[in-house]
Design a protein around this motif. Sequence first.
Motif, PDB file in Angstrom:
ATOM      1  N   GLY A 111       0.813  -1.209   0.000  1.00  0.00           N
ATOM      2  CA  GLY A 111       0.000   0.000   0.000  1.00  0.00           C
ATOM      3  C   GLY A 111       0.846   1.257   0.000  1.00  0.00           C
ATOM      4  O   GLY A 111       0.557   2.224  -0.719  1.00  0.00           O
ATOM      5  N   MET A 112       1.928   1.249   0.797  1.00  0.00           N
ATOM      6  CA  MET A 112       2.800   2.418   0.870  1.00  0.00           C
ATOM      7  C   MET A 112       3.479   2.678  -0.477  1.00  0.00           C
ATOM      8  O   MET A 112       3.607   3.827  -0.914  1.00  0.00           O
ATOM      9  CB  MET A 112       3.857   2.208   1.949  1.00  0.00           C
ATOM     10  N   GLU A 113       3.900   1.610  -1.135  1.00  0.00           N
ATOM     11  CA  GLU A 113       4.571   1.763  -2.425  1.00  0.00           C
ATOM     12  C   GLU A 113       3.625   2.378  -3.452  1.00  0.00           C
ATOM     13  O   GLU A 113       4.008   3.285  -4.210  1.00  0.00           O
ATOM     14  CB  GLU A 113       5.063   0.392  -2.903  1.00  0.00           C
ATOM     15  N   ILE A 114       2.386   1.887  -3.473  1.00  0.00           N
ATOM     16  CA  ILE A 114       1.401   2.402  -4.433  1.00  0.00           C
ATOM     17  C   ILE A 114       1.027   3.843  -4.084  1.00  0.00           C
ATOM     18  O   ILE A 114       0.862   4.692  -4.968  1.00  0.00           O
ATOM     19  CB  ILE A 114       0.162   1.486  -4.459  1.00  0.00           C
ATOM     20  N   PHE A 115       0.926   4.130  -2.786  1.00  0.00           N
ATOM     21  CA  PHE A 115       0.613   5.494  -2.346  1.00  0.00           C
ATOM     22  C   PHE A 115       1.696   6.471  -2.805  1.00  0.00           C
ATOM     23  O   PHE A 115       1.408   7.547  -3.347  1.00  0.00           O
ATOM     24  CB  PHE A 115       0.469   5.532  -0.825  1.00  0.00           C
ATOM     25  N   LYS A 116       2.948   6.089  -2.597  1.00  0.00           N
ATOM     26  CA  LYS A 116       4.064   6.972  -2.979  1.00  0.00           C
ATOM     27  C   LYS A 116       4.132   7.180  -4.486  1.00  0.00           C
ATOM     28  O   LYS A 116       4.678   8.193  -4.950  1.00  0.00           O
ATOM     29  CB  LYS A 116       5.378   6.388  -2.452  1.00  0.00           C
ATOM     30  N   ALA A 117       3.579   6.235  -5.245  1.00  0.00           N
ATOM     31  CA  ALA A 117       3.540   6.384  -6.699  1.00  0.00           C
ATOM     32  C   ALA A 117       2.401   7.290  -7.147  1.00  0.00           C
ATOM     33  O   ALA A 117       2.232   7.536  -8.347  1.00  0.00           O
ATOM     34  CB  ALA A 117       3.406   5.020  -7.357  1.00  0.00           C
ATOM     35  N   GLY A 118       1.622   7.781  -6.176  1.00  0.00           N
ATOM     36  CA  GLY A 118       0.533   8.699  -6.494  1.00  0.00           C
ATOM     37  C   GLY A 118      -0.739   8.021  -6.951  1.00  0.00           C
ATOM     38  O   GLY A 118      -1.667   8.697  -7.418  1.00  0.00           O
ATOM     39  N   GLN A 119      -0.817   6.690  -6.806  1.00  0.00           N
ATOM     40  CA  GLN A 119      -2.025   5.963  -7.195  1.00  0.00           C
ATOM     41  C   GLN A 119      -2.910   5.802  -5.950  1.00  0.00           C
ATOM     42  O   GLN A 119      -3.052   4.726  -5.391  1.00  0.00           O
ATOM     43  CB  GLN A 119      -1.649   4.616  -7.806  1.00  0.00           C
ATOM     44  N   TYR A 120      -3.510   6.911  -5.557  1.00  0.00           N
ATOM     45  CA  TYR A 120      -4.162   6.986  -4.250  1.00  0.00           C
ATOM     46  C   TYR A 120      -5.399   6.092  -4.144  1.00  0.00           C
ATOM     47  O   TYR A 120      -5.651   5.496  -3.094  1.00  0.00           O
ATOM     48  CB  TYR A 120      -4.525   8.443  -3.943  1.00  0.00           C
ATOM     49  N   GLY A 121      -6.173   6.007  -5.218  1.00  0.00           N
ATOM     50  CA  GLY A 121      -7.360   5.155  -5.165  1.00  0.00           C
ATOM     51  C   GLY A 121      -7.005   3.701  -4.939  1.00  0.00           C
ATOM     52  O   GLY A 121      -7.627   3.015  -4.124  1.00  0.00           O
ATOM     53  N   ALA A 122      -5.997   3.213  -5.667  1.00  0.00           N
ATOM     54  CA  ALA A 122      -5.557   1.823  -5.504  1.00  0.00           C
ATOM     55  C   ALA A 122      -4.963   1.613  -4.118  1.00  0.00           C
ATOM     56  O   ALA A 122      -5.204   0.584  -3.467  1.00  0.00           O
ATOM     57  CB  ALA A 122      -4.538   1.469  -6.575  1.00  0.00           C
ATOM     58  N   ALA A 123      -4.177   2.583  -3.646  1.00  0.00           N
ATOM     59  CA  ALA A 123      -3.577   2.467  -2.317  1.00  0.00           C
ATOM     60  C   ALA A 123      -4.651   2.378  -1.247  1.00  0.00           C
ATOM     61  O   ALA A 123      -4.551   1.583  -0.306  1.00  0.00           O
ATOM     62  CB  ALA A 123      -2.666   3.660  -2.055  1.00  0.00           C
ATOM     63  N   ALA A 124      -5.705   3.183  -1.390  1.00  0.00           N
ATOM     64  CA  ALA A 124      -6.794   3.164  -0.407  1.00  0.00           C
ATOM     65  C   ALA A 124      -7.435   1.779  -0.331  1.00  0.00           C
ATOM     66  O   ALA A 124      -7.766   1.287   0.756  1.00  0.00           O
ATOM     67  CB  ALA A 124      -7.849   4.212  -0.766  1.00  0.00           C
TER      68      ALA A 124
END
Length: 571
Positions: free
Chosen positions: A394-407
């Motif tokens: 989740g942190m990796e996806i969040f840092k990539a700016g893919q906030y919906g997927a990270a959520a």
Amino acid sequence: MKKAINIGLALSFVASGAFAQSLDDAKAAIKQEQYAKAKGILQNLVKNDSKEGDNYYYLGSIYLTSGYPDSAKMVFDQGIAADSKNQINKVGIGALQFLDGNASAAETTFKEVEDDIKRRDYEELLEIGKSYLRGENPDYNKAIEYLNKAKEKEDEDAAIFLQLGNAYFGLGDNSNAYVNYRDATSLDNSLINAQVQMAVISKEAYAFPEASSSLKEIASQHPNFAPTYRELAETYYLWSRRSTTVEDYDAKLQEALEHYKKYMDLTDYSLDSRMRYADFLILAKDYETLEVQANEMAKIDKMNPRILRYLGYAAYENGNYQESKRGIEEFMAKVEPERLIPRDYMFLGLADLRLATDTTLATPDEALMSEAVANLEKSVKADSLIAEDLNEIGMEIFKAGQYGAAAKVFEVATMNSESKNYVVDLFYLGYANYFDYVTRINDEIKPDKALLEKADAAFAKVTEEVPTTEAAYLYRAKATRLLDDAETPEGLFVPHYEKYIEVVTEKGDDAVNQNKQSLIEAYNVNGAFYSMNDEYEKARENFRSTLELDPANEYAAQALENLQPAQQPAQ
């Protein structure tokens, strides 16, 4: 957890070399978890002493425990035909029935065995007790019932006390488990399994230093007893998951891997032993070694579907998401549903998630994303500890700016409230939903305000769990400010900004300095709200607080100047 790491129960099946030809030698090899060696002995015994039913039983038991019920049944049936007066192979049939979920048939079979054995025979009762300890759904109470019957006939066989210890351990009755393990050791001080199990009780109670110390002492006294190293590996693996620093985590995980390598060296490197090793490598996240082992397994048996699992896992970790998806889906299609494990769904879900959010796509693939989330949820429901592994993703996806997927990842991670990352995952669930909204606020198609509601709920939960988390109050205020009516706000954000100010202020000057800009935001936003609602003194207090932090703040200075003078009290 016990299901997730009980990898030592799987068995291997390749006979090798010329072995000693006695049943006692086979039993000794089984105790050492040298299953390939044990199988080789038993195959020779069945061939050379085909009238002895016990030989068939122990050979069938190896197949049974390994998950090859058809082969087990064939051997048990052969044993019954070869030695019809010996009831031991009928116990094997009952064990098959129990593992197949037919408890009533198993009970009938076991009762027939009990009725047919001689007055002083007890081995069959011992094996019935062990049968009830098998599989994913053991019946510990039934095991204890039959083991006590065996003990009534023979109270000096240490194996009975060892299995009683295992049954009580399964029930969570560590006190009775310890007593029985101790009694087993007293009866037979060469029964190292019982000594190891006493140390395992400490491991299950999270007393990892004590467990590791005891196990290392056993290893120093019996350096060639393989199961000790497997338990050491599992102890250090569990201990690593309780680490509070990356350095400590890495050190303990490395020691776990070294102990498991020692265990492998003392047993064998057959296909199924490599599979046990691969299962542990997955838990320890050593995917580089996993890929090596998977390729070695492919050389031995290209047709074995479990190799597809390992290759699929390794492909994911190497960034080959389409290959990972292909391997895992092919594996799932080839094996029975009951042979699937939670991590199969986890890796399939993660592969789909990566493919759904591929940056080369114009927009995320929502259908594939839904499939990914469904599989991740299935994995966590089956094994709650998987939730802890999702934090890193989740942190990796969040840092990539893919906030919906990270959520979506953090939402699945928070399904386990006992996770060591629970509060962090909650915060990032709110954080990701908030940023998913604000980064799309100017899009032609506006984001759904439900994202803000999810963010608000997550931040609220964080403050319940850890009331001193100032960032949760701050972002709850930001989220509710956007939820509020822009033209005529109700002030949904006001109490959260005020709580943020309170928590930061109570932490002292260092915290105030670190949060200076956000404090100015809180004072100015609340001051503006109070001003709009004619609560002028509260407005003044907030703007003055801003100017204490930043005397040059133009907005606060102008707002303070524009406020109506305070009414004077009547003369």
